[in-house]
Design a protein around this motif. Structure first.
Motif, mmCIF file in Angstrom:
data_model
loop_
_atom_site.group_PDB
_atom_site.id
_atom_site.type_symbol
_atom_site.label_atom_id
_atom_site.label_comp_id
_atom_site.label_asym_id
_atom_site.label_seq_id
_atom_site.Cartn_x
_atom_site.Cartn_y
_atom_site.Cartn_z
ATOM 1 N N MET A 110 0.858 -1.204 0.000
ATOM 2 C CA MET A 110 0.000 0.000 0.000
ATOM 3 C C MET A 110 0.886 1.244 0.000
ATOM 4 S SD MET A 110 -2.966 1.115 2.729
ATOM 5 C CE MET A 110 -3.966 -0.329 2.371
ATOM 6 N N ASN A 111 0.533 2.206 -0.840
ATOM 7 C CA ASN A 111 1.290 3.452 -0.822
ATOM 8 C C ASN A 111 0.340 4.639 -0.757
ATOM 9 O OD1 ASN A 111 0.370 3.220 -3.523
ATOM 10 N ND2 ASN A 111 2.013 4.538 -4.238
ATOM 11 N N SER A 112 0.915 5.813 -0.550
ATOM 12 C CA SER A 112 0.119 7.021 -0.356
ATOM 13 C C SER A 112 0.523 8.058 -1.400
ATOM 14 C CB SER A 112 0.353 7.554 1.059
ATOM 15 O OG SER A 112 -0.338 8.760 1.265
ATOM 16 N N GLN A 113 -0.471 8.772 -1.897
ATOM 17 C CA GLN A 113 -0.217 9.804 -2.912
ATOM 18 C C GLN A 113 -1.027 11.053 -2.589
ATOM 19 O OE1 GLN A 113 1.606 10.079 -5.720
ATOM 20 N NE2 GLN A 113 2.472 8.029 -5.813
ATOM 21 N N ASN A 114 -0.407 12.228 -2.781
ATOM 22 C CA ASN A 114 -1.145 13.489 -2.772
ATOM 23 C C ASN A 114 -1.447 13.857 -4.217
ATOM 24 O OD1 ASN A 114 -1.171 13.946 -0.002
ATOM 25 N ND2 ASN A 114 0.765 15.054 -0.026
ATOM 26 N N GLY A 115 -2.687 14.250 -4.466
ATOM 27 C CA GLY A 115 -3.037 14.601 -5.834
ATOM 28 C C GLY A 115 -4.231 15.537 -5.909
ATOM 29 N N PHE A 116 -4.289 16.281 -7.003
ATOM 30 C CA PHE A 116 -5.441 17.144 -7.268
ATOM 31 C C PHE A 116 -6.465 16.355 -8.083
ATOM 32 C CE2 PHE A 116 -2.012 20.250 -6.713
ATOM 33 C CZ PHE A 116 -2.597 21.113 -5.794
ATOM 34 N N LEU A 117 -7.706 16.366 -7.636
ATOM 35 C CA LEU A 117 -8.774 15.695 -8.363
ATOM 36 C C LEU A 117 -9.144 16.540 -9.586
ATOM 37 C CD1 LEU A 117 -10.862 13.387 -8.457
ATOM 38 C CD2 LEU A 117 -12.394 14.842 -7.119
ATOM 39 N N LEU A 118 -9.049 15.939 -10.767
ATOM 40 C CA LEU A 118 -9.380 16.647 -12.004
ATOM 41 C C LEU A 118 -10.785 16.323 -12.492
ATOM 42 C CD1 LEU A 118 -6.006 16.301 -13.967
ATOM 43 C CD2 LEU A 118 -6.714 18.092 -12.360
ATOM 44 N N SER A 119 -11.161 15.045 -12.398
ATOM 45 C CA SER A 119 -12.516 14.642 -12.808
ATOM 46 C C SER A 119 -12.823 13.290 -12.204
ATOM 47 C CB SER A 119 -12.633 14.583 -14.338
ATOM 48 O OG SER A 119 -11.860 13.529 -14.865
ATOM 49 N N PHE A 120 -14.092 12.916 -12.228
ATOM 50 C CA PHE A 120 -14.488 11.595 -11.733
ATOM 51 C C PHE A 120 -15.731 11.131 -12.481
ATOM 52 C CE2 PHE A 120 -16.097 14.938 -9.012
ATOM 53 C CZ PHE A 120 -17.444 14.643 -8.841
ATOM 54 N N ILE A 121 -15.833 9.824 -12.640
ATOM 55 C CA ILE A 121 -16.947 9.218 -13.379
ATOM 56 C C ILE A 121 -17.585 8.154 -12.489
ATOM 57 C CG2 ILE A 121 -17.609 7.928 -15.452
ATOM 58 C CD1 ILE A 121 -14.976 8.974 -16.718
ATOM 59 N N LYS A 122 -18.901 8.205 -12.369
ATOM 60 C CA LYS A 122 -19.603 7.172 -11.595
ATOM 61 C C LYS A 122 -19.486 5.838 -12.326
ATOM 62 C CE LYS A 122 -23.893 6.378 -9.050
ATOM 63 N NZ LYS A 122 -25.262 6.864 -8.746
ATOM 64 N N TYR A 123 -19.216 4.793 -11.553
ATOM 65 C CA TYR A 123 -19.026 3.458 -12.129
ATOM 66 C C TYR A 123 -19.970 2.497 -11.415
ATOM 67 C CZ TYR A 123 -16.508 -0.721 -13.762
ATOM 68 O OH TYR A 123 -16.168 -1.907 -14.354
ATOM 69 N N GLY A 124 -20.965 2.019 -12.123
ATOM 70 C CA GLY A 124 -21.972 1.170 -11.485
ATOM 71 C C GLY A 124 -22.856 1.979 -10.553
ATOM 72 N N GLU A 125 -23.374 1.340 -9.511
ATOM 73 C CA GLU A 125 -24.301 2.002 -8.597
ATOM 74 C C GLU A 125 -23.591 2.881 -7.567
ATOM 75 O OE1 GLU A 125 -27.743 2.150 -8.311
ATOM 76 O OE2 GLU A 125 -27.610 1.367 -10.348
ATOM 77 N N ASN A 126 -22.483 2.382 -7.021
ATOM 78 C CA ASN A 126 -21.882 3.056 -5.869
ATOM 79 C C ASN A 126 -20.416 3.438 -6.029
ATOM 80 O OD1 ASN A 126 -24.246 2.832 -4.209
ATOM 81 N ND2 ASN A 126 -23.765 0.655 -3.933
ATOM 82 N N ASP A 127 -19.786 3.043 -7.114
ATOM 83 C CA ASP A 127 -18.342 3.233 -7.251
ATOM 84 C C ASP A 127 -18.016 4.383 -8.205
ATOM 85 O OD1 ASP A 127 -18.362 0.920 -5.692
ATOM 86 O OD2 ASP A 127 -18.136 -0.386 -7.442
#
Length: 228
Positions: free
Chosen positions: A1-18
């Motif tokens: 497991m690793n950790s990243q700092n990042g700026f959210l540019l966009s997001f797409i709904k995938y299925g019902e909850n993801d």
């Protein structure tokens, strides 16, 4: 497991909850992450899915399609800038723009720091920050115009000439480009409100010439309406 700092540019709904998130990270550049259960009724963290929010992602193994999964994520800093309709419009425009031009970008600390600087300007209600940020990106990418004695910027060659070569790049607009490029700090450049639309149009023309496959962001019309 690793950790990243990042700026959210966009997001797409995938299925019902993801969801699938597209981010620009400090260590690995543009990345896509799978986020499970974010749209479930009990999950209150979906409120953090705001464009250009700076988030810390804890990542687990890659899924079958190669996308890493987010096991948890936190807001790095709460800027409280989304209640200002002008700032909100600027953020959506720039996130739309960055989601396009950074899609193949690897680690790039100057751009990552540049986004931080841009957000700082927005927290201080600098409503012209997006214009100068677009110019800053050109400089970071090494395709900004070359300074010379000419009074008119030629957007195709990226040089200043003695005669006008493009109707948008008159002497007034060309001078604004030159002032910003000469400034020690981009954001101190003052762009008169009467010239902001033409200056933005000139930036987009320049991007079309110098950034491969560049497309005008769909949110352009909205930002122009807000600032009319």
């Amino acid at each position: 497991m690793n950790s990243q700092n990042g700026f959210l540019l966009s997001f797409i709904k995938y299925g019902e909850n993801d969801a699938v998130l597209h981010c620009f990270t400090e260590e690995e550049g543009f990345q896509s992450y799978f986020l499970k259960g974010i749209y479930s009724k009990r999950n209150k963290k979906k409120a953090l899915l705001q464009p250009l929010n700076k988030l810390n992602f804890s990542l687990s193994h890659a899924r079958g399609n190669g996308i890493q999964s987010v096991s948890k994520f936190e807001l790095v800093k709460n800027n409280d800038i989304y209640t200002d309709i002008k700032v909100n419009t600027i953020i959506f425009f720039i996130s739309d723009f960055l989601n396009q031009i950074l899609k193949y970008e690897d680690k790039n600390i100057p751009i990552f720091s540049g986004i931080d600087d841009f957000i700082y300007e927005l927290t201080h209600k600098n409503y012209q920050a997006h214009l100068l940020f677009l110019l800053a990106v050109l400089k970071i990418q090494g395709v900004a115009p070359l300074l010379s004695d000419g009074s008119f910027l030629d957007p195709e060659t990226g040089t200043f000439s003695k005669g006008i070569t493009h109707q948008l790049f008159n002497e007034e607009i060309s001078l604004l480009w030159k002032e910003a490029l000469c400034a020690d700090h981009f954001y101190v450049t003052k762009i008169p409100s009467s010239l902001r639309k033409d200056f933005l149009d000139s930036l987009l023309v320049y991007y079309h010439y110098h950034i491969t496959d560049f497309k005008t962001p769909a949110s352009l019309e909205i930002i122009q309406q807000i600032f009319e």
